[in-house]
Write a protein that holds these residues in place. Structure first.
Motif, mmCIF file in Angstrom:
data_model
loop_
_atom_site.group_PDB
_atom_site.id
_atom_site.type_symbol
_atom_site.label_atom_id
_atom_site.label_comp_id
_atom_site.label_asym_id
_atom_site.label_seq_id
_atom_site.Cartn_x
_atom_site.Cartn_y
_atom_site.Cartn_z
ATOM 1 N N GLY A 164 0.983 -1.191 0.150
ATOM 2 C CA GLY A 164 0.010 -0.076 -0.152
ATOM 3 C C GLY A 164 1.039 1.270 0.078
ATOM 4 O O GLY A 164 0.506 2.340 -0.655
ATOM 5 N N LEU A 165 1.782 1.180 0.608
ATOM 6 C CA LEU A 165 2.799 2.224 0.731
ATOM 7 C C LEU A 165 4.109 2.144 0.181
ATOM 8 O O LEU A 165 4.713 1.054 0.569
ATOM 9 C CB LEU A 165 2.805 3.097 2.374
ATOM 10 N N PRO A 173 3.543 14.489 0.409
ATOM 11 C CA PRO A 173 3.826 14.947 1.766
ATOM 12 C C PRO A 173 3.843 13.971 2.536
ATOM 13 O O PRO A 173 3.487 12.786 2.372
ATOM 14 C CB PRO A 173 2.902 16.081 1.833
ATOM 15 N N PRO A 174 4.388 14.330 3.964
ATOM 16 C CA PRO A 174 4.409 13.377 4.728
ATOM 17 C C PRO A 174 2.816 12.957 5.498
ATOM 18 O O PRO A 174 2.081 13.820 5.396
ATOM 19 C CB PRO A 174 5.123 13.876 6.165
ATOM 20 N N LEU A 183 -5.122 8.774 1.212
ATOM 21 C CA LEU A 183 -4.951 9.685 0.138
ATOM 22 C C LEU A 183 -3.370 9.756 -0.465
ATOM 23 O O LEU A 183 -3.208 10.135 -1.632
ATOM 24 C CB LEU A 183 -5.199 10.963 0.892
ATOM 25 N N PHE A 184 -2.517 9.420 0.232
ATOM 26 C CA PHE A 184 -0.955 9.245 -0.190
ATOM 27 C C PHE A 184 -0.486 8.089 -0.784
ATOM 28 O O PHE A 184 0.595 7.827 -0.462
ATOM 29 C CB PHE A 184 -0.070 10.109 0.880
ATOM 30 N N TRP A 217 -3.538 -2.630 -1.458
ATOM 31 C CA TRP A 217 -2.717 -3.046 -2.810
ATOM 32 C C TRP A 217 -3.313 -1.908 -3.754
ATOM 33 O O TRP A 217 -4.497 -1.606 -3.748
ATOM 34 C CB TRP A 217 -3.577 -4.189 -3.171
ATOM 35 N N PRO A 218 -2.492 -1.497 -4.581
ATOM 36 C CA PRO A 218 -2.726 -0.250 -5.698
ATOM 37 C C PRO A 218 -4.203 -0.592 -6.332
ATOM 38 O O PRO A 218 -4.335 -1.912 -6.749
ATOM 39 C CB PRO A 218 -1.711 -0.390 -6.604
ATOM 40 N N ASP A 219 -4.890 0.360 -6.523
ATOM 41 C CA ASP A 219 -6.203 0.217 -6.893
ATOM 42 C C ASP A 219 -6.125 -0.242 -8.566
ATOM 43 O O ASP A 219 -7.099 -1.022 -8.967
ATOM 44 C CB ASP A 219 -6.990 1.633 -6.939
ATOM 45 N N ALA A 220 -5.255 0.080 -9.298
ATOM 46 C CA ALA A 220 -5.262 -0.299 -10.417
ATOM 47 C C ALA A 220 -4.909 -1.992 -10.518
ATOM 48 O O ALA A 220 -5.423 -2.557 -11.514
ATOM 49 C CB ALA A 220 -3.928 0.381 -11.418
#
Length: 406
Positions: A164-165, A173-174, A183-184, A217-220
């Motif tokens: 995810g990250l 941004p942090p 969001l990030f 997990w990345p949406d794509a």
């Protein structure tokens, strides 16, 4: 892909009661976090600037005014986080000694972090260029020798991956709030392809018994079917492998909780509770004996989790050199004789049910479960506990003493 049920868990996972998590990375060089408290017990609006997870150091030092940012400035000046990869040497890494320790405490499986949110991999993952431990820092694959060592002593090998990250892949941004975690989070096709290639490589190289994904997990990758294809490949290659519930999709085999967070997942059979020996997963030099779980505290947590149908995934955070810190080692070695006595009674276990006609009363602390024809009771003082086991035979095991000796 539909979610598996606990009934479908392979036998090994049903019988397992203890796993070892390993958080080891460049964050083990600064090895610093503010020990504010347990995740889930600290208000979210406070947590991120006062993050107790040392493995989140790269994010916390970017939050202006945070204690971690002040510590970093005073200790390292304006040195960027990536510099810690070059300073990480792992010069005392001895996976065989780790495996011997884990075997002594009857661990069923071991799950090292292969890539945390900082984006640095502990093997030469495809597409990482120099952001891995083979090209820089330790200059070795840190996973392969560990997989070999734990399997040599009969322990299963799993992998953690931060799907995810990835702060090295993005320039956000942090993160300062729970909303910003999502969001990030990179969600695009490029990152989905990147992460998928990593996990597929882990599957092909190590055939892990567990894939422990973190923070979605990345949406794509969910939308284009590549996650489904990835896990189908895994199921074919490792028929008795299992995956956790942090994919943002119904592909899980079991549910997880973490410290005081997501405790609603602790129901039924086969769930997993994970936490560090202190408030951090990554090594935090501040966490002394007072801030580290004692042998007795580990035993009580283990007994509680097992009695309710779960597994405990207990984390160790090695130093940058590759040593298990003394305060952690003390508690774990103290646990060994006690858990070696208990472990045989975790086979074919189940929580006690009303139909068992069991009654445990008194003023003492106790936990109990059924193993075969036995009622296994763990208590701090059996003089304060009264047990009516019905037709079952009582196996009474006292907690280890508080100071870490048996």
């Amino acid at each position: 892909m539909t979610p598996s049920t606990t009934v479908a868990l392979p036998v090994w996972a049903q019988e397992a009661s203890l796993g070892i998590f390993i958080h080891w990375g460049p964050y083990s060089v600064p090895a610093w976090a503010e020990p504010t408290g347990a995740w889930g017990a600290i208000p979210p609006e406070t947590w991120f600037a006062h993050n107790a997870y040392a493995e989140w150091y790269a994010n916390t030092i970017r939050i202006e005014g945070s204690p971690a940012a002040e510590h970093h400035k005073a200790t390292f000046g304006d040195v960027p986080y990536e510099t810690f990869l070059d300073q990480w040497r792992a010069e005392k890494y001895d996976p065989a000694s780790w495996a011997a320790l884990f075997q002594s405490i009857c661990a069923d499986y071991v799950i090292p972090v292969t890539k945390h949110h900082d984006g640095i991999t502990l093997w030469e993952a495809p597409g990482t260029a120099d952001l891995n431990t083979v090209v820089r820092g330790p200059r070795q694959d840190l996973l392969a020798p560990l997989a070999e060592a734990v399997r040599a002593v009969g322990i299963r090998f799993g992998v953690y991956y931060s799907g995810g990250l990835d702060w090295a892949f993005t320039s956000y941004p942090p993160i300062t709030s729970m909303e910003e975690v999502d969001l990030f989070r990179p969600t695009d096709a490029a990152y989905a392809e990147y992460a998928t290639a990593h996990v597929r490589d882990l599957i092909d190289r190590f055939k892990p018994s567990v894939i422990w994904n973190d923070i979605d997990w990345p949406d794509a990758g969910r939308a284009d079917g590549s996650l489904t294809e990835l896990l189908e490949h895994y199921r074919q290659l490792v028929p008795d492998g299992i995956v956790n519930d942090r994919w943002g999709a119904d592909v899980w085999d079991y549910r997880t909780s973490e410290y005081s967070h997501d405790t609603h997942n602790e129901s039924g059979i086969g769930w997993e509770h994970n936490r560090g020996l202190g408030f951090s997963f990554g090594y935090n030099q501040i966490e002394n004996l007072e801030l580290t779980m004692s042998t007795q505290e580990i035993a009580k947590l283990y007994a509680d989790v097992v009695s309710r149908g779960g597994r405990l995934l207990l984390n160790v955070g090695p130093t940058a050199a590759g040593e298990i810190p003394d305060v952690q080692l003390r508690s774990l070695t103290g646990l060994a004789p006690w858990i070696q006595n208990v472990k045989p009674y975790t086979i074919q276990r189940r929580p006690a049910q009303p139909s068992d006609d069991i009654k445990i009363t008194g003023d003492g602390w106790s936990r109990a479960w059924v193993s075969g024809k036995n009622l296994v009771v763990i208590a701090d003082d059996f003089e304060k506990v009264r047990i009516d086991a019905g037709a079952l035979e009582v196996v009474a095991i006292s907690l280890p003493v508080q100071d870490g000796t048996d």
